[in-house]
Design a protein around this motif. Structure first.
Motif, short mmCIF file in Angstrom:
data_model
loop_
_atom_site.label_atom_id
_atom_site.label_comp_id
_atom_site.label_asym_id
_atom_site.label_seq_id
_atom_site.Cartn_x
_atom_site.Cartn_y
_atom_site.Cartn_z
N LEU A 87 0.86 -1.19 0.00
CA LEU A 87 0.00 0.00 0.00
C LEU A 87 0.90 1.23 0.00
N MET A 88 0.71 2.09 -1.01
CA MET A 88 1.46 3.34 -1.06
C MET A 88 0.77 4.32 -0.11
N CYS A 89 1.45 4.78 0.91
CA CYS A 89 0.83 5.74 1.83
C CYS A 89 1.89 6.55 2.58
N PRO A 90 1.54 7.78 2.96
CA PRO A 90 2.53 8.64 3.61
C PRO A 90 3.03 8.08 4.95
N GLN A 91 2.26 7.17 5.57
CA GLN A 91 2.66 6.61 6.87
C GLN A 91 3.59 5.41 6.71
N CYS A 113 -3.13 1.66 -4.69
CA CYS A 113 -3.03 3.12 -4.65
C CYS A 113 -4.25 3.67 -3.93
N GLY A 114 -4.05 4.29 -2.79
CA GLY A 114 -5.15 4.90 -2.05
C GLY A 114 -5.45 6.30 -2.56
N HIS A 115 -6.47 6.88 -2.02
CA HIS A 115 -6.87 8.25 -2.39
C HIS A 115 -7.55 8.91 -1.22
N TYR A 116 -7.99 10.12 -1.41
CA TYR A 116 -8.76 10.88 -0.41
C TYR A 116 -7.99 10.91 0.91
N GLU A 117 -8.74 10.77 2.01
CA GLU A 117 -8.10 10.82 3.33
C GLU A 117 -7.41 9.50 3.63
N GLY A 118 -7.77 8.45 2.89
CA GLY A 118 -7.13 7.17 3.15
C GLY A 118 -8.04 6.01 2.85
N ILE A 119 -7.68 4.90 3.44
CA ILE A 119 -8.30 3.62 3.09
C ILE A 119 -8.74 2.96 4.41
N ILE A 132 4.36 1.45 2.13
CA ILE A 132 5.57 2.13 1.65
C ILE A 132 5.27 3.58 1.31
N SER A 133 6.20 4.46 1.70
CA SER A 133 6.10 5.89 1.37
C SER A 133 7.31 6.28 0.53
N ILE A 134 7.08 7.09 -0.51
CA ILE A 134 8.23 7.54 -1.31
C ILE A 134 8.84 8.82 -0.75
N GLY A 135 8.29 9.38 0.30
CA GLY A 135 8.88 10.58 0.88
C GLY A 135 7.91 11.25 1.82
N ASP A 136 8.41 12.19 2.60
CA ASP A 136 7.58 12.84 3.62
C ASP A 136 6.78 14.00 3.05
N TYR A 137 5.81 13.65 2.21
CA TYR A 137 4.87 14.64 1.69
C TYR A 137 3.60 13.91 1.31
N VAL A 138 2.51 14.66 1.24
CA VAL A 138 1.21 14.04 0.94
C VAL A 138 0.84 14.38 -0.50
N LEU A 139 0.40 13.36 -1.24
CA LEU A 139 -0.03 13.53 -2.62
C LEU A 139 -1.53 13.25 -2.70
N THR A 140 -2.12 13.55 -3.87
CA THR A 140 -3.57 13.34 -3.99
C THR A 140 -3.90 11.86 -4.12
N GLY A 141 -2.92 11.04 -4.48
CA GLY A 141 -3.18 9.62 -4.62
C GLY A 141 -1.89 8.82 -4.60
N GLY A 142 -2.03 7.51 -4.54
CA GLY A 142 -0.85 6.65 -4.50
C GLY A 142 -0.31 6.28 -5.88
N GLU A 143 -0.89 6.87 -6.94
CA GLU A 143 -0.48 6.47 -8.30
C GLU A 143 0.95 6.87 -8.61
N LEU A 144 1.31 8.15 -8.37
CA LEU A 144 2.69 8.57 -8.67
C LEU A 144 3.69 7.76 -7.84
N PRO A 145 3.45 7.58 -6.52
CA PRO A 145 4.36 6.71 -5.76
C PRO A 145 4.46 5.29 -6.34
N ALA A 146 3.34 4.72 -6.81
CA ALA A 146 3.38 3.37 -7.39
C ALA A 146 4.27 3.35 -8.64
C1 4GM Z 1 -3.51 8.12 2.53
C2 4GM Z 1 -3.52 6.74 2.57
C3 4GM Z 1 1.56 8.00 -0.82
C4 4GM Z 1 -3.24 8.81 1.37
C5 4GM Z 1 -3.26 6.02 1.42
C6 4GM Z 1 0.19 8.20 -1.02
C7 4GM Z 1 1.81 10.32 -0.44
C8 4GM Z 1 2.37 9.07 -0.54
C9 4GM Z 1 -2.99 8.11 0.20
C10 4GM Z 1 -2.98 6.72 0.24
C11 4GM Z 1 -0.32 9.48 -0.89
C12 4GM Z 1 3.85 8.87 -0.32
C13 4GM Z 1 -2.70 8.83 -1.09
N1 4GM Z 1 0.52 10.52 -0.61
N2 4GM Z 1 4.50 9.81 0.32
N3 4GM Z 1 -1.64 9.79 -0.99
O1 4GM Z 1 4.39 7.86 -0.73
O2 4GM Z 1 -2.68 6.04 -0.90
#
Ligand code: 4GM
Length: 249
Positions: A87-91, A113-119, A132-146
């Motif tokens: 799961l691509m996510c900022p955490q 790839c998650g979206h919105y506030e989360g899954i 997995i997180s690609i870095g310490d920032y929040v994106l609109t979705g997990g697509e670019l990280p994937a």
């Molecule tokens: C929350 C939970 C990954 C938000 C799951 C995804 C940044 C990253 C999302 C999610 C994301 C990262 C979507 N933002 N830093 N936003 O790798 O997929």
């Protein structure tokens, strides 16, 4: 390697996966990327996949059923459970070259790839093996990280970069930053290529490059040096740098 990507926006992947090296890797069947639209596994007639959070609060949360449904679908398609469900996510755990090498060993990867506030948390607890997180920032979705993860992993699969290329000599493989590269012309707008690279002395060139890698790492990413096994030559280079610096004070 077979990679199933679960997303609400499969069209986002068109560019990176149909260009350059990833395109060639797919054509040569070194990787097989399958885009699965999570919306196809919605359980209602409106095809919705998200809902408001229990307990209140802003934003929407992706419901568990479509994500479980999509994972069941890819497991049936492949005839077995996937090796890893990412799961691509900022955490998540910070993505790096070591994790890319680890994922590159798998036969079958699923990336959600998650979206919105989360899954919904039950997806994390029961389906996901790696956050997995690609870095310490929040994106609109997990697509670019994937896409980042697929690119970093795919290039480590034998044959993807070409028959004879090595992925071992560059940044991060040894834990050091890469040395500077030059090509023709020998001089450009008064800027010359370092003489040593034109000297033909292979040993001197190797030493110069190692020194440049060490200096760059010391200057830009000193925290990386703690994880590197330094050779005797490396220690000599660093000692000399320290002596040269002390002369300046
Ligand atoms: C929350 C939970 C990954 C938000 C799951 C995804 C940044 C990253 C999302 C999610 C994301 C990262 C979507 N933002 N830093 N936003 O790798 O997929």
């Amino acid at each position: 390697m077979k990679i199933d990507i679960l997303t609400l926006f499969p069209e986002m992947f068109a560019g990176p996966f149909t260009s350059s090296i990833l395109k060639r890797a797919r054509e040569r069947e070194l990787i097989e990327v399958n885009l699965v639209n999570i919306r196809d596994f919605s359980i209602n007639k409106h095809r919705t996949v998200d809902d408001t959070p229990y307990g209140g609060g802003a934003g929407m949360v992706i419901c568990p059923e479509p994500v479980f449904g999509a994972v069941e679908h890819v497991a049936a398609l492949r005839g077995s459970r996937p090796g890893r469900v990412v799961l691509m996510c900022p955490q998540g755990r910070p993505f790096n070259q070591a994790l890319a090498l680890d994922l590159a060993k798998e036969k079958h990867l699923v990336i959600i790839c998650g979206h919105y506030e989360g899954i919904d948390e039950r997806v994390r607890e029961n389906l996901v093996t790696d956050e997995i997180s690609i870095g310490d920032y929040v994106l609109t979705g997990g697509e670019l990280p994937a896409m980042v993860v697929v690119d970093a992993v795919a290039r480590l699969i034998p044959g993807v970069l070409g028959e004879f290329s090595s992925t071992g000599e560059e940044s991060f493989c040894e834990g050091l930053l890469e040395y500077p590269h030059y090509t023709r012309p020998r001089e450009y707008l008064g800027m010359a290529v370092p003489d040593v690279l034109l000297s033909g002395h292979h040993e001197e060139i190797r030493h110069w490059r190692r020194r440049q890698s060490l200096l760059r790492t010391l200057e830009r990413r000193p925290e990386l040096l703690g994880q590197v096994v330094l050779t005797g030559e490396d220690k000599e280079i660093i000692k000399k740098v320290i002596i040269d610096l002390q002369e300046l004070i």
